[in-house]
Design a protein around this motif. Structure first.
Motif, PDB file in Angstrom:
ATOM      1  N   TYR A 249       0.830  -1.209   0.000  1.00 39.02           N
ATOM      2  CA  TYR A 249       0.000   0.000   0.000  1.00 39.02           C
ATOM      3  C   TYR A 249       0.866   1.261   0.000  1.00 39.02           C
ATOM      4  CZ  TYR A 249      -3.963  -2.891   1.713  1.00 39.02           C
ATOM      5  OH  TYR A 249      -4.959  -3.812   1.868  1.00 39.02           O
ATOM      6  N   HIS A 250       0.436   2.256  -0.731  1.00 33.90           N
ATOM      7  CA  HIS A 250       1.049   3.571  -0.580  1.00 33.90           C
ATOM      8  C   HIS A 250       0.534   4.192   0.722  1.00 33.90           C
ATOM      9  CE1 HIS A 250       1.802   7.900  -2.056  1.00 33.90           C
ATOM     10  NE2 HIS A 250       2.956   7.341  -1.804  1.00 33.90           N
ATOM     11  N   LEU A 251       1.353   4.985   1.384  1.00 27.81           N
ATOM     12  CA  LEU A 251       0.951   5.668   2.620  1.00 27.81           C
ATOM     13  C   LEU A 251       0.943   7.178   2.372  1.00 27.81           C
ATOM     14  CD1 LEU A 251       3.108   3.732   5.282  1.00 27.81           C
ATOM     15  CD2 LEU A 251       0.667   3.489   4.864  1.00 27.81           C
ATOM     16  N   PRO A 252      -0.128   7.694   1.774  1.00 32.39           N
ATOM     17  CA  PRO A 252      -0.075   9.095   1.323  1.00 32.39           C
ATOM     18  C   PRO A 252       0.075  10.113   2.451  1.00 32.39           C
ATOM     19  CG  PRO A 252      -2.283   8.154   1.029  1.00 32.39           C
ATOM     20  CD  PRO A 252      -1.380   7.030   1.409  1.00 32.39           C
ATOM     21  N   ARG A 253      -0.623   9.879   3.572  1.00 31.11           N
ATOM     22  CA  ARG A 253      -0.556  10.881   4.651  1.00 31.11           C
ATOM     23  C   ARG A 253       0.830  10.917   5.284  1.00 31.11           C
ATOM     24  NH1 ARG A 253      -5.599   9.010   4.644  1.00 31.11           N
ATOM     25  NH2 ARG A 253      -7.365  10.388   5.058  1.00 31.11           N
TER      26      ARG A 253
ATOM     27  N   LYS B   4       0.980   3.767  15.413  1.00 30.43           N
ATOM     28  CA  LYS B   4      -0.091   2.803  15.127  1.00 30.43           C
ATOM     29  C   LYS B   4      -1.379   3.531  14.742  1.00 30.43           C
ATOM     30  CE  LYS B   4      -3.160  -0.491  17.302  1.00 30.43           C
ATOM     31  NZ  LYS B   4      -3.973  -0.665  16.104  1.00 30.43           N
TER      32      LYS B   4
ATOM     33  N   GLY C   6      -3.433   3.418  11.236  1.00 28.11           N
ATOM     34  CA  GLY C   6      -4.888   3.233  11.213  1.00 28.11           C
ATOM     35  C   GLY C   6      -5.556   4.309  10.371  1.00 28.11           C
ATOM     36  N   ALA C   7      -5.133   5.532  10.564  1.00 28.45           N
ATOM     37  CA  ALA C   7      -5.750   6.651   9.846  1.00 28.45           C
ATOM     38  C   ALA C   7      -5.456   6.611   8.342  1.00 28.45           C
ATOM     39  CB  ALA C   7      -5.284   7.976  10.438  1.00 28.45           C
ATOM     40  N   GLU C   8      -4.535   5.769   7.927  1.00 25.20           N
ATOM     41  CA  GLU C   8      -4.300   5.549   6.493  1.00 25.20           C
ATOM     42  C   GLU C   8      -5.320   4.554   5.929  1.00 25.20           C
ATOM     43  OE1 GLU C   8      -1.920   6.921   4.537  1.00 25.20           O
ATOM     44  OE2 GLU C   8      -0.283   7.568   5.849  1.00 25.20           O
ATOM     45  N   GLY C   9      -6.138   3.967   6.824  1.00 22.10           N
ATOM     46  CA  GLY C   9      -7.113   2.975   6.389  1.00 22.10           C
ATOM     47  C   GLY C   9      -6.552   1.566   6.368  1.00 22.10           C
ATOM     48  N   LEU C  10      -5.357   1.393   6.918  1.00 21.75           N
ATOM     49  CA  LEU C  10      -4.720   0.075   6.884  1.00 21.75           C
ATOM     50  C   LEU C  10      -4.842  -0.617   8.235  1.00 21.75           C
ATOM     51  CD1 LEU C  10      -1.469   0.966   4.923  1.00 21.75           C
ATOM     52  CD2 LEU C  10      -3.738   0.426   4.041  1.00 21.75           C
TER      53      LEU C  10
END
Lengths: 486, 486
Positions: free
Chosen positions: A137-141, A388, A392-396
């Motif tokens: 997954y990309h982690l944009p934030r 962590k 989570g806030a990345e939706g992962l």
């Protein structure tokens, strides 16, 4: 157009491959095994260099001469033109084609790469739950905050039992099955036991889990129960359980599946292949891995090393290992003894999956860090909790131990050790559901002590999402949304 | 050899596809969108048959005329030779090739089949977490016991957030994003909220979860917190939360993501495509699905129906829906009213994911059962608990609601409704980790009351795997293994 280079530099194999390609369908394990020896491995002691056959290892997988661990090696790969040396281009083609295959073994992200783990007499003995093939997954934030555009998470928590252990367990359980064991066993604080129990029952074997009495993540133990393992709670810590288990496997025909088992690492190296493949065989600059028992960083190092030696990739990524500050024996070993010796510590961290004071694979992990120019550092409980919540806030989402990777990256970035142009991959090792209590406690504000969160209070509060009790009217609910960042 | 039939019976699209094949790389979403209209859908009221454009639906997705639900339909598919009617052979080829693709959208088991869900103006708006592509496992033990050789489990619990909801959420969240919403919301007892929160934050949207105060599976709520949702606990039951949410979305620009949203079902139909593909487009004889809010059985029915109408498969499987005896409104509706009306019930079951007394999609589910000749029946709490332990012992595990499928199969088999030669697929909807407490309580013997387990005690005890406290000596541990089935 069908490209069909020989898979091995061996006339007989080449003929098989050409025949397969002529039939315009992807090669299957059955076809390949007709033309190549599936079992090409031997064991080499990491300490004294002694070499033995795979079947000659003692039940506790310790070298009879020096007591160190073994690792699997493939002597045929040493000869540059040897018949057992795989052909890189053909392998890349084959592994890609297998993603379209209808055969069960090809659906495994471990056995899809089986040419690089020829540890079985017959691949027909492979025990699979369709592990691997996990998302990158990309982690944009986080990428934006840290000023690194190419920031990714390889999420090994998306494996069948919810952790990276599955990739190793499919390999080692297949060996146990092939060698005729009826019982397998491990000492485990959680993820290993869940994975072992699932693969054991899938293989038709019985499994024994030894756990320290207390300090259990129940979500993880629930899985071992669910998959039918026999679980014994002992009045001992993790290391005590492992010592006792060593005695047991030396007495009874029970196959040891802790990470001292070198076949576990053969499966756990395959995410390295997946990562390289995802980047079209241009490896990322930097891989960041949580450090507990250190089998995972060892295995990923081995995976990249073998790819490099075989000419599949042009270089290795830097491999950095992050530990919890309360369970940091490798950090200390490298800082104080140059990675030449390790003093066990008493481990304290809420990240249960890396709460290990005497890691089995520390020498192998130290090598991976040192040979690639990576770093080893530790992070605090607050840094883990914050990271962590950010994952989570990345939706992962992930389990706490996985979050040390992002926490460590922040420190490395702050120290100027990673440039903004670098491609970074965080290895997330467990699913968020593995430790729901941790998540709930964080969001309710009961996880960290005042001392632990000192100086980070505002950051922590901004991430907390406690469930509010609200009056059952539209106005009350809409009022609750005002000013929420989401 | 490269096969390249036209994907659509449309000259312009055909040219695009031929060009792509000539380049010997799999077609990407971007290439395809150049030659076809991505958005081909309209909404049709399931009750009165009224048709409206997708953008004209009211915020609560109820028909303005009769109050019933909408479903998505694709008028272009009606014309046997119409330009928008997909070509079955080309689609099968394309979907298979996409499994080898490097493009992100092709890694989704939902969007890989995007030609059959043209609901977006641009597929570039799709929000994906690499959902779908879930494993189809053989169930050897259950197959042997039940005398059905071809028994499989399609494990939708292997989706990113651990439940089947992800396949629907990726579709509906993409619509929310494309239409410019900032907030999305659902009333949920668990899985829906977890899924919504993950996809919302991935899409850059904010999410609101309404939950009944108490009766929560905390493992599931922990995910909504983890993914950053705003959660409000209301003094109301599930239906009360949904009613209030309907009022809210009619007042404020918040996109409703409960299963009344017809786009959810478009994503949830795609496991039907995966199942058909796994059987090389020969559909299984029988599909067994848990029945809660009934969106899943409706969606799978729609998936198989559309495949049949488009000539992708020769027939539909029988679709049977299994409910918990304490939450069985559809069973009653079919038995007492021929599926023409439904009386809500007060729902009681420990399988929280199907604890629903007033299911939204009951009409659609009733149609799926009736048109395919399937059955609808209910199973007791003990039957659910036993079946769940048996699925665990296969090495798979699932959440309690998923286990109704195996419990239902046993009843259908005992009643002679399924022959031993039939191919049966159980749809497992959630991961074992979704409700660890249930598993722990079962194995510790605290789940069921004496009344509930009456007559099944021996069977239950044989499946229980409580963690034993054992003395820390080899002899004590080995004694604990004696006579254990594993």
């Amino acid at each position: 157009m069908c490209i069909n280079p020989p898979l091995y530099r061996n006339k007989k194999t080449q003929t098989v491959i050409l025949r397969i390609c002529g039939a315009a369908k992807p090669p299957s394990a059955g076809n390949l095994s007709a033309g190549m020896s599936e079992n090409l491995h031997q064991l080499r002691c990491f300490g004294c260099g002694a070499r033995i056959s795979g079947v000659d290892a003692s039940p506790d997988f310790r070298c009879a001469d020096c007591g160190d661990l073994f690792e699997v090696e493939y002597p045929g790969w040493g000869e540059r033109k040897g018949p057992d040396r795989p052909n890189p281009g053909a392998l890349k083609w084959l592994w890609r084609e297998r993603r379209c295959s209808a055969e069960g073994l090809d659906h495994s992200g471990v056995w899809r790469f089986r040419e690089l783990l020829p540890i079985l007499e017959s691949f027909g003995n492979a025990v699979t739950l369709r592990e691997g093939n996990t998302p990158l997954y990309h982690l944009p934030r986080a990428a934006r905050r840290l000023g690194i555009d190419q920031l990714y998470a390889k999420h090994q928590g998306m494996n069948p039992t919810g952790s990276f252990k599955d990739t190793g367990m499919t390999a080692a359980m297949s060996v146990a099955k092939e060698r005729g064991f009826e019982w397998v066993a491990c000492a485990s604080t959680g993820n290993t036991s869940a994975s072992m129990a699932a693969y054991a029952t899938r293989a038709g074997l019985k499994s024994l889990v030894l756990i320290p009495d207390g300090k259990i993540a129940w979500g993880k133990l629930s899985q071992a129960m669910d998959y039918g393992a026999v679980t014994c709670q002992l009045k001992a810590d993790f290391d005590g359980c492992l010592t006792l288990l060593t005695e047991i496997v030396n007495e009874a025909p029970i196959y040891l599946l802790n990470s001292v088992n070198p076949y576990r690492l053969e499966g756990q190296k395959t995410p390295a292949f997946e990562i390289a493949e995802a980047f079209d065989w241009n490896v990322p600059d930097h891989l960041i891995v949580p450090g507990g028992n250190l089998g995972n960083s060892s295995a990923l190092g081995k995976g990249f090393r073998e790819m490099h030696e075989l000419g599949l990739v042009a270089r290795m990524p830097k491999i950095s290992v992050i530990q919890a500050a309360g369970a940091n024996p490798l950090v200390r070993s490298l800082a104080e003894h140059g990675g030449k010796s390790l003093e066990p510590v008493e481990a304290h961290t809420r990240a249960t999956a890396i709460r290990i004071g005497n890691p089995a694979s520390w020498r192998k992990a130290a090598r991976a860090i040192q040979e690639t120019g990576g770093w080893c550092l530790d992070v605090t409980e607050a840094e883990i909790a914050i990271a962590k919540a950010e994952i989570g806030a990345e939706g992962l989402g992930c389990e706490p131990a996985s979050a040390v990777t992002l926490a460590g990256l922040k420190k490395l970035r702050a120290e100027g050790k990673i440039a903004s142009s670098e491609t970074v991959v965080l290895v997330l090792t467990g699913h968020s559901l593995k430790d729901a209590d941790y998540t709930i406690d964080f969001h309710r504000g009961t996880l960290l002590t005042a001392d632990e969160s000192a100086g980070r209070e505002a950051e922590i509060v901004s991430l907390q999402r406690n469930a509010q009790v609200v009056e059952a009217t539209p106005a009350a609910v809409l009022a609750a949304l005002k000013g929420r960042a989401g």
